[in-house]
Design a protein around this motif. Structure first.
Motif, PDB file in Angstrom:
ATOM      1  N   SER A  77      38.413  40.615  49.845  1.00 15.24           N
ATOM      2  CA  SER A  77      39.411  41.874  49.725  1.00 15.24           C
ATOM      3  C   SER A  77      40.183  41.731  48.490  1.00 15.24           C
ATOM      4  CB  SER A  77      40.237  41.852  50.934  1.00 15.24           C
ATOM      5  OG  SER A  77      40.942  42.719  50.940  1.00 15.24           O
ATOM      6  N   VAL A  78      39.913  42.863  47.610  1.00 16.34           N
ATOM      7  CA  VAL A  78      40.889  42.809  46.376  1.00 16.34           C
ATOM      8  C   VAL A  78      41.283  44.118  46.110  1.00 16.34           C
ATOM      9  CG1 VAL A  78      39.074  41.103  45.343  1.00 16.34           C
ATOM     10  CG2 VAL A  78      38.728  43.632  44.996  1.00 16.34           C
ATOM     11  N   HIS A  79      42.112  44.394  45.258  1.00 14.46           N
ATOM     12  CA  HIS A  79      42.716  45.630  44.897  1.00 14.46           C
ATOM     13  C   HIS A  79      41.735  46.383  44.152  1.00 14.46           C
ATOM     14  CE1 HIS A  79      44.946  48.854  42.986  1.00 14.46           C
ATOM     15  NE2 HIS A  79      45.849  48.702  44.109  1.00 14.46           N
ATOM     16  N   GLY A  94      42.427  45.987  49.928  1.00 15.63           N
ATOM     17  CA  GLY A  94      42.106  47.360  50.251  1.00 15.63           C
ATOM     18  C   GLY A  94      40.693  47.531  49.812  1.00 15.63           C
ATOM     19  N   HIS A  95      39.923  46.919  48.984  1.00 14.09           N
ATOM     20  CA  HIS A  95      38.509  46.963  48.411  1.00 14.09           C
ATOM     21  C   HIS A  95      37.780  45.890  48.524  1.00 14.09           C
ATOM     22  CE1 HIS A  95      35.696  48.884  45.570  1.00 14.09           C
ATOM     23  NE2 HIS A  95      35.836  47.906  45.050  1.00 14.09           N
ATOM     24  N   PHE A 134      44.136  40.147  41.993  1.00 14.62           N
ATOM     25  CA  PHE A 134      43.623  41.302  42.647  1.00 14.62           C
ATOM     26  C   PHE A 134      43.136  40.706  44.066  1.00 14.62           C
ATOM     27  CE2 PHE A 134      42.689  42.095  38.257  1.00 14.62           C
ATOM     28  CZ  PHE A 134      43.282  43.315  38.077  1.00 14.62           C
ATOM     29  N   PHE A 135      43.247  39.580  44.531  1.00 15.93           N
ATOM     30  CA  PHE A 135      42.597  38.887  45.824  1.00 15.93           C
ATOM     31  C   PHE A 135      43.696  38.934  46.783  1.00 15.93           C
ATOM     32  CE2 PHE A 135      41.209  35.048  47.776  1.00 15.93           C
ATOM     33  CZ  PHE A 135      40.241  35.621  48.765  1.00 15.93           C
ATOM     34  N   ALA A 136      43.525  39.545  47.901  1.00 13.81           N
ATOM     35  CA  ALA A 136      44.287  39.355  48.990  1.00 13.81           C
ATOM     36  C   ALA A 136      44.283  38.158  49.898  1.00 13.81           C
ATOM     37  CB  ALA A 136      43.956  40.647  50.098  1.00 13.81           C
ATOM     38  N   GLY A 137      43.328  37.282  49.551  1.00 11.04           N
ATOM     39  CA  GLY A 137      43.509  35.881  50.068  1.00 11.04           C
ATOM     40  C   GLY A 137      42.481  35.785  51.427  1.00 11.04           C
TER      41      GLY A 137
END
Length: 143
Positions: A77-79, A94-95, A134-137
């Motif tokens: 999951s990245v922006h 979100g992406h 960018f990474f949501a973890g």
């Protein structure tokens, strides 16, 4: 993306979407299909004979270690701003992109079919530290 990366036949995208949705991976709302629900995607992958598990609270460095192993992929999951990595994102997540390995310099290799240029779509490269921005973890480890 996962099926192709594993060398399997890739059915039409809507066939995959319907299968993942039947496994609980997508929920349809009046506004349209909600984003991927990881548990349903993992269930669908298991039905294809592909081992997968959800990982939370990961760093980009963790992802790099995970995809060093052969035949291991990470759906991250990245922006969506990752399409233009030179611009810092306003948020993370979100992406989804598929991280499939490291290059000789240690940069993450990823597929992002919705990238806006060939350089940001197939086999895009991003240094681990820049990916972290960018990474949501969270994501799905495949393999």
């Amino acid at each position: 993306m996962v099926l192709g990366a594993l060398g399997r036949p890739v059915p039409p995208i809507h066939q995959v979407r319907r299968g993942v949705q039947a496994a609980g991976g997508y929920v349809e709302t009046p506004e349209g299909i909600r984003g991927l629900i990881y548990a349903g995607a993992v269930t669908w992958l298991a039905g294809q004979g592909i081992p997968a598990r959800i990982l939370l609270e990961q760093s980009a460095q963790d992802v790099a270690r995970l995809v060093e192993a052969p035949a291991r992929l990470f759906i991250a999951s990245v922006h969506p701003g990752i399409r233009r990595p030179e611009t810092p994102p306003p948020a993370r997540g979100g992406h989804l992109v598929l991280v499939f390995g490291l290059d000789a310099a240690g940069a993450l290799r990823l597929h992002n079919p919705s990238g806006d240029s060939p350089a940001t779509q197939a086999d895009a490269r991003l240094p681990v530290a820049q990916f972290q921005d960018f990474f949501a973890g969270r994501g799905i480890l495949v393999g």
